[in-house]
Design a protein around this motif. Structure first.
Motif, PDB file in Angstrom:
ATOM      1  N   ALA A  84      -8.844  -0.734 -55.234  1.00  0.00           N
ATOM      2  CA  ALA A  84      -8.194   0.315 -56.020  1.00  0.00           C
ATOM      3  C   ALA A  84      -7.060   0.964 -55.223  1.00  0.00           C
ATOM      4  N   LEU A  85      -7.283   1.193 -53.939  1.00  0.00           N
ATOM      5  CA  LEU A  85      -6.220   1.763 -53.102  1.00  0.00           C
ATOM      6  C   LEU A  85      -5.008   0.840 -53.039  1.00  0.00           C
ATOM      7  N   ALA A  86      -5.261  -0.451 -52.850  1.00  0.00           N
ATOM      8  CA  ALA A  86      -4.159  -1.417 -52.780  1.00  0.00           C
ATOM      9  C   ALA A  86      -3.418  -1.503 -54.112  1.00  0.00           C
ATOM     10  N   ALA A  87      -4.155  -1.490 -55.209  1.00  0.00           N
ATOM     11  CA  ALA A  87      -3.530  -1.570 -56.524  1.00  0.00           C
ATOM     12  C   ALA A  87      -2.737  -0.295 -56.835  1.00  0.00           C
ATOM     13  N   ALA A  88      -3.289   0.863 -56.471  1.00  0.00           N
ATOM     14  CA  ALA A  88      -2.580   2.120 -56.707  1.00  0.00           C
ATOM     15  C   ALA A  88      -1.282   2.161 -55.900  1.00  0.00           C
ATOM     16  N   ARG A  89      -1.344   1.673 -54.695  1.00  0.00           N
ATOM     17  CA  ARG A  89      -0.134   1.628 -53.852  1.00  0.00           C
ATOM     18  C   ARG A  89       0.934   0.766 -54.506  1.00  0.00           C
ATOM     19  N   ARG A  90       0.529  -0.395 -55.016  1.00  0.00           N
ATOM     20  CA  ARG A  90       1.506  -1.278 -55.652  1.00  0.00           C
ATOM     21  C   ARG A  90       2.004  -0.685 -56.967  1.00  0.00           C
ATOM     22  N   LEU A  91       1.120  -0.052 -57.710  1.00  0.00           N
ATOM     23  CA  LEU A  91       1.496   0.494 -59.017  1.00  0.00           C
ATOM     24  C   LEU A  91       2.434   1.686 -58.884  1.00  0.00           C
ATOM     25  N   PHE A  92       2.159   2.577 -57.944  1.00  0.00           N
ATOM     26  CA  PHE A  92       2.926   3.810 -57.841  1.00  0.00           C
ATOM     27  C   PHE A  92       3.989   3.791 -56.747  1.00  0.00           C
ATOM     28  N   GLY A  93       4.001   2.750 -55.921  1.00  0.00           N
ATOM     29  CA  GLY A  93       4.999   2.654 -54.860  1.00  0.00           C
ATOM     30  C   GLY A  93       6.244   1.930 -55.334  1.00  0.00           C
ATOM     31  N   PRO A  94       7.188   1.724 -54.426  1.00  0.00           N
ATOM     32  CA  PRO A  94       8.389   0.975 -54.803  1.00  0.00           C
ATOM     33  C   PRO A  94       8.019  -0.460 -55.159  1.00  0.00           C
ATOM     34  N   PRO A  95       8.779  -1.095 -56.036  1.00  0.00           N
ATOM     35  CA  PRO A  95       8.462  -2.481 -56.408  1.00  0.00           C
ATOM     36  C   PRO A  95       8.555  -3.405 -55.201  1.00  0.00           C
ATOM     37  N   PRO A  96       7.802  -4.508 -55.212  1.00  0.00           N
ATOM     38  CA  PRO A  96       7.788  -5.414 -54.065  1.00  0.00           C
ATOM     39  C   PRO A  96       9.150  -5.922 -53.644  1.00  0.00           C
ATOM     40  N   ALA A  97      10.088  -6.062 -54.588  1.00  0.00           N
ATOM     41  CA  ALA A  97      11.434  -6.557 -54.244  1.00  0.00           C
ATOM     42  C   ALA A  97      12.156  -5.596 -53.306  1.00  0.00           C
ATOM     43  N   GLN A  98      11.809  -4.298 -53.341  1.00  0.00           N
ATOM     44  CA  GLN A  98      12.470  -3.308 -52.499  1.00  0.00           C
ATOM     45  C   GLN A  98      11.741  -3.099 -51.174  1.00  0.00           C
ATOM     46  N   GLU A  99      10.541  -3.666 -51.045  1.00  0.00           N
ATOM     47  CA  GLU A  99       9.776  -3.477 -49.814  1.00  0.00           C
ATOM     48  C   GLU A  99      10.156  -4.533 -48.798  1.00  0.00           C
ATOM     49  N   GLU A 100      10.045  -4.176 -47.547  1.00  0.00           N
ATOM     50  CA  GLU A 100      10.276  -5.136 -46.479  1.00  0.00           C
ATOM     51  C   GLU A 100       8.992  -5.871 -46.185  1.00  0.00           C
TER      52      GLU A 100
END
Length: 165
Positions: free
Chosen positions: A147-163
């Motif tokens: 759930a923590l990992a999914a929440a991070r992906r859902l509410f964080g910047p999209p993967p294309a913007q992450e390093e």
């Protein structure tokens, strides 16, 4: 602030994956021991098979969140690879939402299951006879991490913007 959360979340999920790897080594070693005992003495050692089943629950639940964080989970790449970048970002957010809801259900039911098993003192029905709540505890722990990992992906910047790490 998000960088600090990412560091601590990464450490937590890496710890879960490391524990999962150690349990895989234990599982392989105990099964190897069982085979060795059977080959050398002709007698059957039952506990390695029982422990392999119990540790498999922990192996899967502890590693799932790290696999999701690294985007190494099973996906429908055949469809998402053909989408434009915006479509891929939407599909990724949708997948994160589905994983978050699933993890929340697993967490809720896992906690209930562990409490019930502990309250009536259930044990596994095998040679080892562990308290069942110990084996079942992998579900809410792994679901919380997922759930923590999914929440991070859902509410964080999209993967294309992450390093990439």
């Amino acid at each position: 602030m998000l960088a600090v959360i990412d560091v601590w979340l990464g450490r937590l999920l890496a710890l879960g994956a490391a524990l999962s790897a150690l349990l895989m080594i234990f599982c392989a070693g105990s099964l190897g021991y069982g085979i060795l005992v059977r080959l050398t003495t002709g007698a059957s050692s039952i506990w390695p098979i029982d422990m392999a089943g119990h540790t498999l629950v922990y192996i899967v639940m502890l590693a799932a969140a790290e696999a999701f964080r690294r985007n190494e989970h099973i996906g429908v790449d055949l469809l998402t690879a053909r989408l434009p970048p915006r479509g891929r970002a939407i599909a990724d957010r949708w997948a994160a939402l589905v994983v978050l809801v699933t993890a929340a259900v697993l967490l809720w039911t896992g906690i209930d299951m562990v409490q019930f098993s502990r309250a009536i003192n259930l044990h596994t029905s095998d040679y080892v006879e562990l308290p069942l709540h110990i084996v079942q505890a992998a579900m809410p722990v792994g679901a919380f991490m997922l759930a923590l990992a999914a929440a991070r992906r859902l509410f964080g910047p999209p993967p294309a913007q992450e390093e990439e790490p």
